[in-house]
Design an enzyme around this catalytic site. Structure first.
Site, PDB file in Angstrom:
ATOM      1  NE  ARG A   1      -3.990  -2.157   2.150  1.00 24.56           N
ATOM      2  CZ  ARG A   1      -4.030  -3.472   1.906  1.00 24.56           C
ATOM      3  NH1 ARG A   1      -2.899  -4.148   1.751  1.00 24.56           N
ATOM      4  NH2 ARG A   1      -5.185  -4.110   1.806  1.00 24.56           N
TER       5      ARG A   1
ATOM      6  NE  ARG B   1      -2.107 -19.855   2.699  1.00 19.51           N
ATOM      7  CZ  ARG B   1      -1.844 -18.555   2.733  1.00 19.51           C
ATOM      8  NH1 ARG B   1      -2.594 -17.744   3.456  1.00 19.51           N
ATOM      9  NH2 ARG B   1      -0.824 -18.067   2.057  1.00 19.51           N
TER      10      ARG B   1
ATOM     11  CG  ASP C   1      -2.989 -13.716   5.440  1.00 20.42           C
ATOM     12  OD1 ASP C   1      -3.793 -14.370   4.740  1.00 20.42           O
ATOM     13  OD2 ASP C   1      -2.708 -12.534   5.199  1.00 20.42           O
TER      14      ASP C   1
ATOM     15  CE  LYS D   1      -7.033 -15.654   2.040  1.00 15.81           C
ATOM     16  NZ  LYS D   1      -7.181 -14.224   1.749  1.00 15.81           N
TER      17      LYS D   1
ATOM     18  N   GLY E   1      -1.806 -11.784  -4.841  1.00 12.50           N
ATOM     19  CA  GLY E   1      -3.215 -11.400  -4.928  1.00 12.50           C
ATOM     20  C   GLY E   1      -3.420  -9.926  -4.613  1.00 12.50           C
TER      21      GLY E   1
END
Ligand code: S3P
Length: 436
Positions: free
Chosen positions: A28, A351, A320, A347, A94
């Site tokens: 970001r 997962r 995560d 993901k 992603g």
């Protein structure tokens, strides 16, 4: 493919670490720096395959970024990028793909975004559909659900969007597009997803309205606002710290200080869950840096952890960390359960499948659910051959499992750790004492 054989067992964890910076914030910082006016200086930027994919694309789009080690100087383009000559490659990331789909949708030119095999199999319609509704012209494989995706952007109008999966990537794409759209763009979420984009946009001078109404989290931005370049410090990544924290709690003995860790409440669910499991996890020296709360986290080995439930509304703040949490649950006393985590199936790998298959090979009692798993804790795991499916978080979580399991563990491919944490093994070595 790079295989790792784990034969030595951990005796103790000790010392302190400042793990590499947060991946979400590092992406970001350079994206928002690029769309702002003036210069942005980013300190402690995470250098990893994912964040470099974002950096490379921003450069191809005409952003001048000077790199001085972990400090980057971004010359803001104020949303005026150049049409790329070639396809843009988000590689395994992603966040790169979805956030940049939002930015590209504001640009009056043609671009195509692709990724590696894993990313090309991940769903994109969740971002593509609302961006189309805003007025951008996007197309791709499977009616726009899979990369490569082409974008012809331009004049957009603000929309109101219900983000039912609480995906921060989708929310961020819409906010980044919304700043150039006509009128107001608003995103509603059933559970607040990581809010780094909102925080950073405010930090760069935008007016971002956030409110909670009838248990919905709402964020709004008005189009036409200009961002002003800033100096941003990236804190240590709580998702990377989680592996060392997990190892400390599973080793026979240990104490570890994890410095400068981001403890934003939309991200620290793993640490809060560990406390519920009976672990000693203390935040020290809590402070705020560049609009984000950070702390030093002290973890001390104590009694065996207790089994615990993760409820659907708790998932976004620890999504995560679930591979590492699953390993801890497999060794905890009693039953643990994760529900409402279907997103884990899309993901970097599936997962849920990866965790269940690998833990079962190690002797765990685990049952796969469509949206999670149930695990009955065992006293010991046994070494096994682990398949990472090219997923960095699976590789790191099972390295920790292998270090405390009986017998030899082989991780089939550790090259994927480059995606988020290139110095993982070096950092691990610096805090571990082995049994002889
Ligand atoms: C991220 C958002 C989450 C997370 C991913 C990073 C981000 O994904 O799992 O690792 O930086 O915005 P979703 O937005 O798909 O929930």
């Amino acid at each position: 493919m790079k295989e790792l054989k784990i034969e030595k067992k951990v005796k103790r964890v000790r010392g302190e670490l400042r793990v590499p910076s947060d991946k979400s914030i590092s992406h970001r910082a350079i994206i928002i720096g690029s769309i702002a006016r003036g210069e942005t200086v980013v300190h402690n930027w995470l250098r990893s395959a994912d964040t470099e994919a974002t950096l490379n694309i921003l450069k191809v789009l005409g952003t001048e970024i000077l790199e001085e080690g972990e400090t980057l100087r971004v010359k803001g383009k104020n949303y005026s990028f150049t049409e790329p000559e070639d396809v843009l490659d988000a590689e395994n990331s992603g966040t790169t793909a979805r956030l940049l789909l939002g930015v590209l949708s504001t640009q009056p030119f043609f671009s195509v975004l692709t990724g590696d095999k894993s990313l090309r199999s991940r769903p994109m319609l969740r971002a593509v559909e609302p961006l189309r509704e805003m007025g951008a012209d996007l197309d791709g494989r499977e009616m726009g659900n899979r990369l490569p995706i082409s974008v012809r952007g331009g004049k957009l109008k603000g929309i109101s969007f219900f983000n039912k999966r609480s995906s921060a990537q989708v929310k961020s794409a819409l906010l980044l597009a919304g700043l150039k759209a006509e009128g107001m763009t608003e995103v509603l979420e059933p559970v607040l997803s990581r809010d780094h984009t909102e925080r950073m946009l405010s930090f760069f001078g935008a007016e971002v309205i956030t409110l909670v109404e009838e248990r919905e989290h709402i964020v709004k931005v008005r189009g036409g606002q200009e961002l002003q370049g800033r100096e941003v410090y990236c804190p240590a990544d709580p998702s990377s710290s989680a592996f060392h924290c997990g190892l400390t709690l599973l080793a026979p003995d240990g104490e570890l200080l994890l410095r400068d860790v981001l403890v934003n409440p939309t991200r620290d669910g793993f640490y809060r869950k560990l406390r519920e499991m009976g672990a000693e996890v203390v935040y020290e020296n809590e402070r705020e840096v560049s609009g984000e709360p950070i702390a030093d986290i002290r973890v001390r080995k104590g009694d065996r952890l207790r089994g615990v439930k993760v409820l659907p509304e708790e998932v976004p703040a620890l999504i995560d960390e679930i591979p590492m949490l699953a390993v801890l649950m497999a060794l905890a006393e009693g039953r643990s359960e994760v529900r409402g985590a279907k997103e884990l199936r899309v993901k970097e790998s599936d997962r849920i499948r990866a965790v269940v298959k690998n833990l079962r090979k190690m002797g765990a009692k685990i049952e796969e659910l469509e949206d999670g798993f149930i695990v009955e804790g065992v006293e010991k795991l046994k070494g096994a051959r682990i398949e990472t499916y090219g997923d960095h978080r699976i590789a790191m979580a099972f390295t920790v499992a292998g270090l405390v399991a009986e017998g030899e563990t082989i991780i089939d491919d550790i090259s994927c750790v480059e995606v988020s944490y290139p110095s993982f093994f070096k950092d691990l070595e610096s805090i571990v004492e082995y049994l002889r």
